[in-house]
Design an enzyme around this catalytic site. Sequence first.
Site, PDB file in Angstrom:
ATOM      1  N   LYS A   1      -0.448   1.852 -23.338  1.00  0.00           N
ATOM      2  CA  LYS A   1      -1.256   2.006 -22.119  1.00  0.00           C
ATOM      3  C   LYS A   1      -1.251   3.452 -21.642  1.00  0.00           C
ATOM      4  O   LYS A   1      -2.296   3.992 -21.268  1.00  0.00           O
ATOM      5  CB  LYS A   1      -0.693   1.081 -21.040  1.00  0.00           C
ATOM      6  CG  LYS A   1      -0.984   1.476 -19.607  1.00  0.00           C
ATOM      7  CD  LYS A   1      -0.239   0.572 -18.648  1.00  0.00           C
ATOM      8  CE  LYS A   1      -0.214   1.085 -17.223  1.00  0.00           C
ATOM      9  NZ  LYS A   1       0.639   2.246 -16.992  1.00  0.00           N
ATOM     10  N   ASN A   2      -0.054   4.083 -21.666  1.00  0.00           N
ATOM     11  CA  ASN A   2       0.047   5.415 -21.065  1.00  0.00           C
ATOM     12  C   ASN A   2      -0.427   6.540 -21.985  1.00  0.00           C
ATOM     13  O   ASN A   2      -0.339   7.706 -21.621  1.00  0.00           O
ATOM     14  CB  ASN A   2       1.470   5.656 -20.563  1.00  0.00           C
ATOM     15  CG  ASN A   2       1.763   4.781 -19.346  1.00  0.00           C
ATOM     16  OD1 ASN A   2       0.846   4.192 -18.761  1.00  0.00           O
ATOM     17  ND2 ASN A   2       3.018   4.671 -18.968  1.00  0.00           N
TER      18      ASN A   2
ATOM     19  N   ARG B   1      -4.438   5.862 -10.266  1.00  0.00           N
ATOM     20  CA  ARG B   1      -4.077   7.279 -10.234  1.00  0.00           C
ATOM     21  C   ARG B   1      -4.820   8.087 -11.301  1.00  0.00           C
ATOM     22  O   ARG B   1      -4.705   9.296 -11.364  1.00  0.00           O
ATOM     23  CB  ARG B   1      -2.568   7.437 -10.455  1.00  0.00           C
ATOM     24  CG  ARG B   1      -1.743   6.737  -9.405  1.00  0.00           C
ATOM     25  CD  ARG B   1      -0.265   6.928  -9.638  1.00  0.00           C
ATOM     26  NE  ARG B   1       0.138   8.309  -9.535  1.00  0.00           N
ATOM     27  CZ  ARG B   1       0.243   8.979  -8.387  1.00  0.00           C
ATOM     28  NH1 ARG B   1      -0.025   8.378  -7.254  1.00  0.00           N
ATOM     29  NH2 ARG B   1       0.608  10.237  -8.384  1.00  0.00           N
TER      30      ARG B   1
ATOM     31  N   CYS C   1       1.506   2.219  -8.719  1.00  0.00           N
ATOM     32  CA  CYS C   1       2.632   1.344  -8.417  1.00  0.00           C
ATOM     33  C   CYS C   1       3.472   1.939  -7.297  1.00  0.00           C
ATOM     34  O   CYS C   1       3.665   3.143  -7.238  1.00  0.00           O
ATOM     35  CB  CYS C   1       3.491   1.154  -9.659  1.00  0.00           C
ATOM     36  SG  CYS C   1       2.780  -0.035 -10.789  1.00  0.00           S
TER      37      CYS C   1
ATOM     38  N   ARG D   1       5.221   9.548  -5.126  1.00  0.00           N
ATOM     39  CA  ARG D   1       4.232   9.917  -6.142  1.00  0.00           C
ATOM     40  C   ARG D   1       3.279  11.013  -5.670  1.00  0.00           C
ATOM     41  O   ARG D   1       2.055  10.837  -5.634  1.00  0.00           O
ATOM     42  CB  ARG D   1       3.482   8.674  -6.626  1.00  0.00           C
ATOM     43  CG  ARG D   1       4.448   7.620  -7.140  1.00  0.00           C
ATOM     44  CD  ARG D   1       3.789   6.579  -7.974  1.00  0.00           C
ATOM     45  NE  ARG D   1       3.555   7.009  -9.339  1.00  0.00           N
ATOM     46  CZ  ARG D   1       2.979   6.248 -10.267  1.00  0.00           C
ATOM     47  NH1 ARG D   1       2.583   5.045  -9.955  1.00  0.00           N
ATOM     48  NH2 ARG D   1       2.803   6.704 -11.488  1.00  0.00           N
TER      49      ARG D   1
ATOM     50  N   ASP E   1      10.673   3.319 -17.231  1.00  0.00           N
ATOM     51  CA  ASP E   1       9.928   2.050 -17.362  1.00  0.00           C
ATOM     52  C   ASP E   1      10.697   1.005 -18.180  1.00  0.00           C
ATOM     53  O   ASP E   1      10.269  -0.137 -18.274  1.00  0.00           O
ATOM     54  CB  ASP E   1       8.572   2.296 -18.026  1.00  0.00           C
ATOM     55  CG  ASP E   1       7.756   3.297 -17.251  1.00  0.00           C
ATOM     56  OD1 ASP E   1       7.079   2.903 -16.300  1.00  0.00           O
ATOM     57  OD2 ASP E   1       7.825   4.492 -17.576  1.00  0.00           O
TER      58      ASP E   1
ATOM     59  N   VAL F   1      14.433   9.256 -12.107  1.00  0.00           N
ATOM     60  CA  VAL F   1      13.052   9.748 -12.190  1.00  0.00           C
ATOM     61  C   VAL F   1      12.275   9.455 -10.904  1.00  0.00           C
ATOM     62  O   VAL F   1      11.598  10.327 -10.360  1.00  0.00           O
ATOM     63  CB  VAL F   1      12.327   9.161 -13.431  1.00  0.00           C
ATOM     64  CG1 VAL F   1      10.878   9.646 -13.494  1.00  0.00           C
ATOM     65  CG2 VAL F   1      13.074   9.548 -14.704  1.00  0.00           C
TER      66      VAL F   1
ATOM     67  N   ARG G   1      -2.559  -9.336 -10.172  1.00  0.00           N
ATOM     68  CA  ARG G   1      -2.704  -8.015  -9.560  1.00  0.00           C
ATOM     69  C   ARG G   1      -1.969  -6.943 -10.368  1.00  0.00           C
ATOM     70  O   ARG G   1      -2.453  -5.838 -10.511  1.00  0.00           O
ATOM     71  CB  ARG G   1      -2.162  -8.076  -8.135  1.00  0.00           C
ATOM     72  CG  ARG G   1      -2.178  -6.741  -7.466  1.00  0.00           C
ATOM     73  CD  ARG G   1      -1.972  -6.840  -5.990  1.00  0.00           C
ATOM     74  NE  ARG G   1      -2.203  -5.514  -5.440  1.00  0.00           N
ATOM     75  CZ  ARG G   1      -2.064  -5.216  -4.176  1.00  0.00           C
ATOM     76  NH1 ARG G   1      -1.722  -6.133  -3.322  1.00  0.00           N
ATOM     77  NH2 ARG G   1      -2.284  -4.011  -3.762  1.00  0.00           N
TER      78      ARG G   1
HETATM   79  C1  EPZ Z   1       3.737   8.321 -15.853  1.00  0.00           C
HETATM   80  O1  EPZ Z   1       3.534   8.404 -14.449  1.00  0.00           O
HETATM   81  C2  EPZ Z   1       3.547   6.871 -16.221  1.00  0.00           C
HETATM   82  N1  EPZ Z   1       2.207   6.457 -15.829  1.00  0.00           N
HETATM   83  C3  EPZ Z   1       4.589   6.016 -15.518  1.00  0.00           C
HETATM   84  O2  EPZ Z   1       4.437   4.681 -15.959  1.00  0.00           O
HETATM   85  C4  EPZ Z   1       5.972   6.502 -15.920  1.00  0.00           C
HETATM   86  O3  EPZ Z   1       6.932   5.778 -15.195  1.00  0.00           O
HETATM   87  C5  EPZ Z   1       6.111   7.998 -15.611  1.00  0.00           C
HETATM   88  O4  EPZ Z   1       5.040   8.746 -16.231  1.00  0.00           O
HETATM   89  C6  EPZ Z   1       7.433   8.576 -16.088  1.00  0.00           C
HETATM   90  O5  EPZ Z   1       7.563   8.377 -17.480  1.00  0.00           O
HETATM   91  C7  EPZ Z   1       1.180   6.743 -16.621  1.00  0.00           C
HETATM   92  O6  EPZ Z   1       1.313   7.384 -17.664  1.00  0.00           O
HETATM   93  C8  EPZ Z   1      -0.144   6.229 -16.174  1.00  0.00           C
HETATM   94  P1  EPZ Z   1       5.466  11.681 -13.470  1.00  0.00           P
HETATM   95  P2  EPZ Z   1       3.319   9.834 -13.757  1.00  0.00           P
HETATM   96  O7  EPZ Z   1       4.447  12.638 -12.997  1.00  0.00           O
HETATM   97  O8  EPZ Z   1       2.691  10.744 -14.726  1.00  0.00           O
HETATM   98  C9  EPZ Z   1       7.386  13.573  -9.531  1.00  0.00           C
HETATM   99  C10 EPZ Z   1       3.839   2.427 -15.757  1.00  0.00           C
HETATM  100  O9  EPZ Z   1       4.313   1.400 -15.210  1.00  0.00           O
HETATM  101  N2  EPZ Z   1       6.137  14.357  -9.336  1.00  0.00           N
HETATM  102  O10 EPZ Z   1       6.163  11.975 -14.760  1.00  0.00           O
HETATM  103  O11 EPZ Z   1       2.662   9.588 -12.450  1.00  0.00           O
HETATM  104  C11 EPZ Z   1       7.164  12.084  -9.271  1.00  0.00           C
HETATM  105  O12 EPZ Z   1       7.164  11.790  -7.909  1.00  0.00           O
HETATM  106  C12 EPZ Z   1       3.878   3.732 -15.006  1.00  0.00           C
HETATM  107  O13 EPZ Z   1       3.298   2.405 -16.858  1.00  0.00           O
HETATM  108  C13 EPZ Z   1       6.070  15.275  -8.302  1.00  0.00           C
HETATM  109  O14 EPZ Z   1       7.027  15.474  -7.556  1.00  0.00           O
HETATM  110  O15 EPZ Z   1       4.851  10.222 -13.535  1.00  0.00           O
HETATM  111  C14 EPZ Z   1       8.305  11.464 -10.045  1.00  0.00           C
HETATM  112  O16 EPZ Z   1       9.472  11.488  -9.255  1.00  0.00           O
HETATM  113  C15 EPZ Z   1       4.604   3.641 -13.701  1.00  0.00           C
HETATM  114  N3  EPZ Z   1       4.888  15.961  -8.116  1.00  0.00           N
HETATM  115  C16 EPZ Z   1       8.468  12.406 -11.229  1.00  0.00           C
HETATM  116  O17 EPZ Z   1       7.791  13.623 -10.875  1.00  0.00           O
HETATM  117  C17 EPZ Z   1       3.796  15.771  -8.919  1.00  0.00           C
HETATM  118  O18 EPZ Z   1       2.757  16.430  -8.700  1.00  0.00           O
HETATM  119  C18 EPZ Z   1       7.895  11.892 -12.535  1.00  0.00           C
HETATM  120  O19 EPZ Z   1       6.539  11.492 -12.337  1.00  0.00           O
HETATM  121  C19 EPZ Z   1       3.887  14.845  -9.978  1.00  0.00           C
HETATM  122  C20 EPZ Z   1       5.077  14.144 -10.167  1.00  0.00           C
END
Ligand code: EPZ
Length: 451
Positions: free
Chosen positions: A20-21, A92, A116, A121, A310, A332, A415
């Site tokens: 998916k990702n 998102r 989610c 986020r 995840d 994370v 959902r």
């Molecule tokens: C991706 O989310 C995945 N989603 C998430 O899976 C996954 O949990 C996550 O990466 C970590 O592996 C998709 O790929 C669609 P991040 P993403 O930016 O990209 C902080 C699922 O269930 N951050 O790596 O949104 C953030 O708050 C989903 O499949 C900032 O501070 O995650 C978090 O603490 C849920 N500022 C950390 O970084 C920003 O601008 C990691 O988030 C961006 C992120």
Amino acid sequence: MLMIHGGTPLEGEVTVRGAKNLVSKAMVAALLGNSPSVLRGVPAIRDVEVVTGLLRVHGVDVDLDGDTLYMDPTSVGQAGVDEINVHAGTSRIPILFCGPLLHRLGHAFIPDLGGCNIGGRPIDFHLEALRQFGAVVDKTPEGTHLSAPDGLHGIRYELDFPSVGATEQVLLTAVTAEGTTELRNAAIEPEIMDLICVLQKMGAIIKVHTNRVIEVVGVGALGGYSHRPLPDRIEAASWASAALATGGNVFVRGSNQADMMTFLNVFRSIGGAYDVDDDPLEGGIRFWHPGGPLKPVALETDVHPGLMTDWQQPIVVALTQADGLSIMHETVYENRLGYTSELRQMGAGIELYSDCLGGAPCRWGRRNFLHSAVIAGPTKLHAAELRIPDLRAGFSHLIAALAAEGTSRVYGVDRYITRGYENFEDKLRGLGAKIERPALERTREPTPADA
Ligand code: EPZ
């Protein structure tokens, strides 16, 4: 609502398709090409429907034939704010359309983002990188408008945290920006590497250096791609954990050992058994409970190659059956242990702490978030009424209900679960799970498009 009559070990086989990702990001990448792209092994999940809708409102011709997606971006055009809002729901994904749309149209729009509910986020890294590329960011009450009056130019940028989404943002923007981009502290998850493969097929020049440094040499134009995504390692780990928690035996066809090394080490440390069949067409990994007590472990989530955030939730359910005290330190996301309150309601012995338990102190400990869990096992889980809070936590609730004695009622499956797990009810039935969908309830459950 789904009724789950628990207590039956899951036995049989399931197939996982494209991750998916990666799939959703590869679909966005198709926007950058001047010719059509083909994506194979696409799972039938709602996130794919959401991105399909968003591509179509931007003039991309999208056709699905079986599990192969054809995307023709030759007539990309501007979409209205209302259309984007309708198709995005609370997804998102629109944030990743920015770079490609700024290149192609000079304008992009980001609606209010959902996703989610697992933490704040924020999107500060995304917006800061886009500004540095040359985008003008205008926040309005209806959402954020971006334009690129002087085009987009390569940047040197260091992420405060190796964010998956922000790394993808930089890649999707840098590939056709003028000049070279150097991204430091980049995410290097297998899904990112696969996105780099997609972009390379389109004509991009991307170098992955040591120490999380990615260098992108901007090229004038990109073509289409033909790609089969890496398998979904989160779905694979979910079925593996379900096999362990229910005392079962599940062959996950299509799962790939290399992407799951960290999970496999944890699975074996807890006392689970697995066997890898590396046949390129029919292979996968068999996961089973070998009998005897499971072992407690101290774990913490981390960016790749650490333990994926995840994978945390299904592993915690399995740990409720381990003989002793286990620790899970979530580093994370700040708010990704809330789902344990439902597990407690089912009899699990789980306490949450704001201290960083195990491993190095992380940024959430200093800010007092309940982000460490101590799990005391083994506990007999009993049936309960469960309201799913998000996708991964939701699937772990299903696993808990399958492992529990009695009949649980689980609300929110349409959902959340359908966002990321294709045909999960058929798969569960195929594994011998006793589940029921009261016909009347099915029509009542809302299906908003959040991702
Ligand atoms: C991706 O989310 C995945 N989603 C998430 O899976 C996954 O949990 C996550 O990466 C970590 O592996 C998709 O790929 C669609 P991040 P993403 O930016 O990209 C902080 C699922 O269930 N951050 O790596 O949104 C953030 O708050 C989903 O499949 C900032 O501070 O995650 C978090 O603490 C849920 N500022 C950390 O970084 C920003 O601008 C990691 O988030 C961006 C992120």
